[in-house]
Design an enzyme around this catalytic site. Structure first.
Site, PDB file in Angstrom:
ATOM      1  N   GLU A 189      57.182 -76.757 -42.543  1.00  0.00           N
ATOM      2  CA  GLU A 189      55.726 -76.702 -42.705  1.00  0.00           C
ATOM      3  C   GLU A 189      55.410 -76.642 -44.184  1.00  0.00           C
ATOM      4  OE1 GLU A 189      53.805 -73.516 -40.560  1.00  0.00           O
ATOM      5  OE2 GLU A 189      55.162 -73.742 -38.867  1.00  0.00           O
ATOM      6  N   LYS A 218      54.083 -74.943 -47.371  1.00  0.00           N
ATOM      7  CA  LYS A 218      53.870 -73.533 -47.764  1.00  0.00           C
ATOM      8  C   LYS A 218      52.635 -73.501 -48.654  1.00  0.00           C
ATOM      9  CE  LYS A 218      56.227 -69.382 -49.541  1.00  0.00           C
ATOM     10  NZ  LYS A 218      55.071 -68.760 -50.142  1.00  0.00           N
ATOM     11  N   ARG A 259      47.641 -64.670 -47.199  1.00  0.00           N
ATOM     12  CA  ARG A 259      48.066 -64.574 -45.800  1.00  0.00           C
ATOM     13  C   ARG A 259      47.045 -63.778 -45.013  1.00  0.00           C
ATOM     14  NH1 ARG A 259      54.082 -63.629 -43.710  1.00  0.00           N
ATOM     15  NH2 ARG A 259      53.714 -63.840 -41.496  1.00  0.00           N
ATOM     16  N   ARG A 278      48.335 -59.185 -45.676  1.00  0.00           N
ATOM     17  CA  ARG A 278      49.758 -58.919 -45.492  1.00  0.00           C
ATOM     18  C   ARG A 278      50.023 -57.426 -45.601  1.00  0.00           C
ATOM     19  NH1 ARG A 278      54.228 -58.530 -48.045  1.00  0.00           N
ATOM     20  NH2 ARG A 278      55.754 -60.156 -48.447  1.00  0.00           N
ATOM     21  N   GLU A 290      47.104 -69.116 -43.531  1.00  0.00           N
ATOM     22  CA  GLU A 290      46.934 -68.909 -44.965  1.00  0.00           C
ATOM     23  C   GLU A 290      45.526 -69.374 -45.324  1.00  0.00           C
ATOM     24  OE1 GLU A 290      49.561 -67.537 -46.513  1.00  0.00           O
ATOM     25  OE2 GLU A 290      49.384 -68.016 -48.629  1.00  0.00           O
ATOM     26  N   PHE A 316      49.326 -70.912 -38.890  1.00  0.00           N
ATOM     27  CA  PHE A 316      50.740 -71.270 -38.718  1.00  0.00           C
ATOM     28  C   PHE A 316      51.440 -70.486 -37.608  1.00  0.00           C
ATOM     29  CE2 PHE A 316      50.710 -68.474 -42.572  1.00  0.00           C
ATOM     30  CZ  PHE A 316      51.436 -67.400 -42.078  1.00  0.00           C
ATOM     31  N   ARG A 359      62.369 -59.688 -42.592  1.00  0.00           N
ATOM     32  CA  ARG A 359      62.636 -60.883 -43.394  1.00  0.00           C
ATOM     33  C   ARG A 359      63.959 -61.434 -42.885  1.00  0.00           C
ATOM     34  NH1 ARG A 359      60.678 -62.565 -48.174  1.00  0.00           N
ATOM     35  NH2 ARG A 359      59.717 -60.612 -48.808  1.00  0.00           N
ATOM     36  N   LYS A 362      62.097 -70.049 -46.992  1.00  0.00           N
ATOM     37  CA  LYS A 362      61.142 -70.691 -47.906  1.00  0.00           C
ATOM     38  C   LYS A 362      61.894 -71.451 -48.984  1.00  0.00           C
ATOM     39  CE  LYS A 362      60.295 -66.351 -50.406  1.00  0.00           C
ATOM     40  NZ  LYS A 362      59.316 -65.440 -50.957  1.00  0.00           N
TER      41      LYS A 362
HETATM   42  P1  ATP Z   1      55.581 -65.386 -51.578  1.00  0.00           P
HETATM   43  O1  ATP Z   1      55.332 -64.444 -52.715  1.00  0.00           O
HETATM   44  O2  ATP Z   1      56.566 -66.465 -51.835  1.00  0.00           O
HETATM   45  O3  ATP Z   1      54.334 -65.877 -50.911  1.00  0.00           O
HETATM   46  P2  ATP Z   1      55.997 -63.329 -49.665  1.00  0.00           P
HETATM   47  O4  ATP Z   1      56.961 -62.243 -49.971  1.00  0.00           O
HETATM   48  O5  ATP Z   1      54.547 -63.011 -49.692  1.00  0.00           O
HETATM   49  O6  ATP Z   1      56.366 -64.561 -50.565  1.00  0.00           O
HETATM   50  P3  ATP Z   1      57.543 -64.750 -47.798  1.00  0.00           P
HETATM   51  O7  ATP Z   1      57.898 -64.464 -46.407  1.00  0.00           O
HETATM   52  O8  ATP Z   1      58.627 -64.618 -48.741  1.00  0.00           O
HETATM   53  O9  ATP Z   1      56.302 -63.860 -48.235  1.00  0.00           O
HETATM   54  O10 ATP Z   1      56.920 -66.196 -47.863  1.00  0.00           O
HETATM   55  C1  ATP Z   1      56.067 -66.540 -46.828  1.00  0.00           C
HETATM   56  C2  ATP Z   1      54.640 -66.450 -47.287  1.00  0.00           C
HETATM   57  O11 ATP Z   1      54.165 -67.779 -47.481  1.00  0.00           O
HETATM   58  C3  ATP Z   1      53.791 -65.880 -46.203  1.00  0.00           C
HETATM   59  O12 ATP Z   1      53.614 -64.487 -46.394  1.00  0.00           O
HETATM   60  C4  ATP Z   1      52.499 -66.658 -46.273  1.00  0.00           C
HETATM   61  O13 ATP Z   1      51.559 -65.936 -47.027  1.00  0.00           O
HETATM   62  C5  ATP Z   1      52.838 -67.911 -47.034  1.00  0.00           C
HETATM   63  N1  ATP Z   1      52.749 -69.159 -46.248  1.00  0.00           N
HETATM   64  C6  ATP Z   1      52.117 -70.268 -46.667  1.00  0.00           C
HETATM   65  N2  ATP Z   1      52.247 -71.251 -45.771  1.00  0.00           N
HETATM   66  C7  ATP Z   1      52.969 -70.766 -44.742  1.00  0.00           C
HETATM   67  C8  ATP Z   1      53.445 -71.319 -43.521  1.00  0.00           C
HETATM   68  N3  ATP Z   1      53.204 -72.577 -43.174  1.00  0.00           N
HETATM   69  N4  ATP Z   1      54.168 -70.507 -42.719  1.00  0.00           N
HETATM   70  C9  ATP Z   1      54.421 -69.227 -43.048  1.00  0.00           C
HETATM   71  N5  ATP Z   1      54.014 -68.650 -44.195  1.00  0.00           N
HETATM   72  C10 ATP Z   1      53.298 -69.417 -45.042  1.00  0.00           C
END
Ligand code: ATP
Length: 593
Positions: free
Chosen positions: A249, A251, A256, A271, A301, A341, A418, A424
């Site tokens: 998908e 990103k 979030r 989040r 998102e 998502f 996680r 990612k």
């Molecule tokens: P980052 O700082 O990279 O956003 P994070 O620690 O907030 O990371 P991760 O699980 O590492 O969270 O990365 C997933 C994040 O990416 C999710 O928390 C969400 O906010 C964002 N995101 C964007 N698009 C998507 C998607 N298609 N599916 C899931 N998460 C997505």
């Protein structure tokens, strides 16, 4: 129950930094607490009266607490303030100035836990013209009947900063030990992850045992701990880890949003479980209008888009929406779309244990797509080439990268974890380092030259889930603009400590210590073995930790993350291994967050 017993228990917690010892102090205490008081005790241990997601606060600034201490102890306010500036904690100030003779006067009453809870409730609900004065007097009234130790914790509770070191995981461990078995911990953790309400979990397990916890369900309106992604350094590693087939998908780089649509309400949680509904009322309304069922919980998102072209904008644009006031103009100025998502719940059915593809189908079954309601772009891929080409499209459409998602039968929504079911892969990974880090500020160094009189650099740490402590990883002195340098005291000083927090392991000694609270996003050039830092100490080399070289602040304060959600020591250690191309060590079970 007397509040003195609770204060003594908090003091014991504070005197140790060993997690096992904390667990047993809590467990011993849970055994003697009346069941009816356990829920409140658990909240209070975290400096709250409610679950994490509740917006209700005591509304007492440090200055007001100092006023209550001055009023009770008969000390001039300027003297109290002087001591506070030195000690950096209203709790210690109260302890020093409240004499604790517990004089039994005509007006004295025993300080029971029930009285404290009642007082705190009154503080919380005081409203109107004289509310600040009334809050101050309610606190003062309790301080009047406090011992110095009780005064310390009363003042800490109203600041919400307990400094005992007892984390959520330690409390859950103690609940397992007291009311069930250690082996039941995963079920207790799941109950917490789907309700985000540690008091409720405590009450259930105390009243009904592990069976009660097993029967706890998702509730629309109460946030669920989010699932997070692992990272790998190359697309070929990602497809290999996914056994040659997965969904990918886009990103999106936005905010979030976990959206709860109930029969009579819509709520959007961040989040970090904060209520963001007032930041995205347009999205809330649109989602309600385009949902065909009665109740649901989805994740997506929220991304800023250009009003004319509809093109995705950078994170900085959507960040304008995260404000408390003046939303009307902001909504017009910064239009937003949500890219859904995941779907976690619909019309009484918990979907979290269903595989990814089923949840994905459910989104389309229950939502109509519209201009500002979209489903995240997705494709099933079978090769690194296909994934690479999808990644290119994502970058062209101004996304951060891609999310690879398992489509196996086991691809459940792992609340609060996680894991490698989601991986990612970001465009930053093409640079030297594979990801940015979200690090916790634990100290500051005074600046020199142009930065004289200000904080010039910060000591940054990462959270170790195994030990419940923070290990340092870098001294951060670049990437600060003038506004941030000026703003640092107001961002950090409320967390100032006289000594190092028991939660922090450090060899480097900054000029000022802070409680680990504030999270900043940092990029770096490389992770290396470091004799001066303490994260992952002794793991790769005896007496050395790992450090981030050439760290730079990106300008993003991660107020959507709590300190325990910062990039963990395990993650940084993994990035270090990835950098050394030591991929075999990646095969491990998911880590809990
Ligand atoms: P980052 O700082 O990279 O956003 P994070 O620690 O907030 O990371 P991760 O699980 O590492 O969270 O990365 C997933 C994040 O990416 C999710 O928390 C969400 O906010 C964002 N995101 C964007 N698009 C998507 C998607 N298609 N599916 C899931 N998460 C997505």
């Amino acid at each position: 129950m007397d509040f003195a017993d609770i204060a003594n228990m908090f003091n014991k917690l504070e005197l140790t930094s060993a997690r096992l010892e904390m667990t047993s102090i809590l467990a011993d205490f849970f055994k003697i607490v009346p069941v009816t008081e356990l829920k409140n005790l658990v909240y209070i241990t975290q400096g709250k009266l409610h679950p994490d997601f509740s917006q209700i606060e005591f509304g007492m600034a440090d200055k007001l607490i100092l006023k209550a201490i001055a009023f009770t102890s008969g000390t001039p306010e300027d003297k109290v303030e002087k001591i506070w500036l030195k000690e950096g904690d209203p709790g210690y100030v109260a302890e020093m100035l409240i004499d604790g003779k517990k004089q039994t006067t005509l007006f004295s009453e025993p300080l029971t836990f029930a009285r404290v809870i009642d007082g705190l409730n009154q503080i919380e609900t005081a409203e109107g013209k004289d509310s600040q004065d009334r809050k101050m007097k309610i606190l003062s009234n309790m301080l009047h009947d406090s011992s110095p130790l009780e005064a310390r914790y009363l003042c800490r509770i109203v600041t919400g900063r307990m400094r005992t070191g007892a984390s959520t995981m330690t409390i859950l461990d103690a609940l397992a030990v007291t009311f069930a078995n250690k082996e039941d911990k995963p079920e207790i953790e799941r109950a917490f992850n789907i309700t985000c309400d540690i008091g409720l979990v405590a009450e259930k397990i105390a009243e009904e045992g592990i069976e009660g916890v097993r029967n706890m369900n998702i509730a629309v309106g109460k946030p669920i701990k989010v699932m997070l992604a692992e990272r790998l350094p190359s697309i070929s590693e990602v497809i290999k880890k996914m056994d040659g087939e997965c969904a990918v998908e886009y990103k999106y780089d936005g905010i979030r949003s976990q959206v709860h649509i109930g029969k009579t309400f819509v709520k959007i949680f961040s989040r970090r479980l904060e209520d963001l509904t007032h930041n995205f009322p347009d999205i809330a309304q649109s989602l309600k209008d385009h949902f065909r069922g009665e109740e649901t919980i989805i994740e997506g998102e929220c991304v800023a888009v250009d009003a004319d072209t509809g093109c995705i904008q950078s994170f900085q644009e959507v960040a304008h929406r995260r404000r408390k006031y003046g939303m009307d103009d902001t909504i017009k100025k910064y239009p937003v779309k949500i890219f859904i998502f995941d779907m976690l719940y619909v019309n009484g059915r918990d979907l979290t244990l269903l595989p990814y593809m089923k949840r994905r189908e459910a989104i389309k079954d229950w939502f109509d797509i519209s201009d500002n309601i979209q489903v995240s772009k997705m494709k099933i891929v079978h090769s690194a080439e296909e994934m690479e080409s999808f990644f290119g499209d994502a970058i062209d459409e101004r996304c951060e990268g891609i999310m690879a998602k398992s489509i196996s039968d086991k691809s459940i929504y792992q609340t609060g974890s996680r894991g490698f079911l989601w991986i990612k892969y970001k465009k930053d990974y093409h640079a030297n380092l594979i990801d940015s880090f979200d690090l916790v500020v634990v100290g500051a160094f005074y600046g020199m030259g142009k930065r004289a009189g200000k904080y010039g650099a910060l000591l940054m740490a990462s959270y170790d889930k195994e030990t419940g402590k923070y290990g340092t990883v870098c001294k951060l002195g670049t990437g600060f603009d003038d506004a941030f340098l000026d703003n640092m005291p107001s961002l950090l000083d409320k967390y100032k400590l006289k000594n190092k927090s028991p939660l922090v392991d450090a060899k480097m000694i900054p000029d000022v210590w802070f409680s680990p609270v504030v999270v900043l996003e940092v990029v770096g050039a490389e992770i290396s073995i470091s004799p001066v830092h303490t994260a992952a100490i002794d793991i790769f080399k005896e007496k050395a930790g790992i450090g981030i070289r050439f760290p730079r602040f990106t300008g993003r304060i991660r107020d959507d993350k709590g300190p325990e959600q910062s990039t963990s020591v395990i993650e940084i250690a993994e990035m270090y291994k990835m950098q050394s191309h030591d991929f075999d060590k990646f095969d491990r079970a998911h880590t809990n967050i």
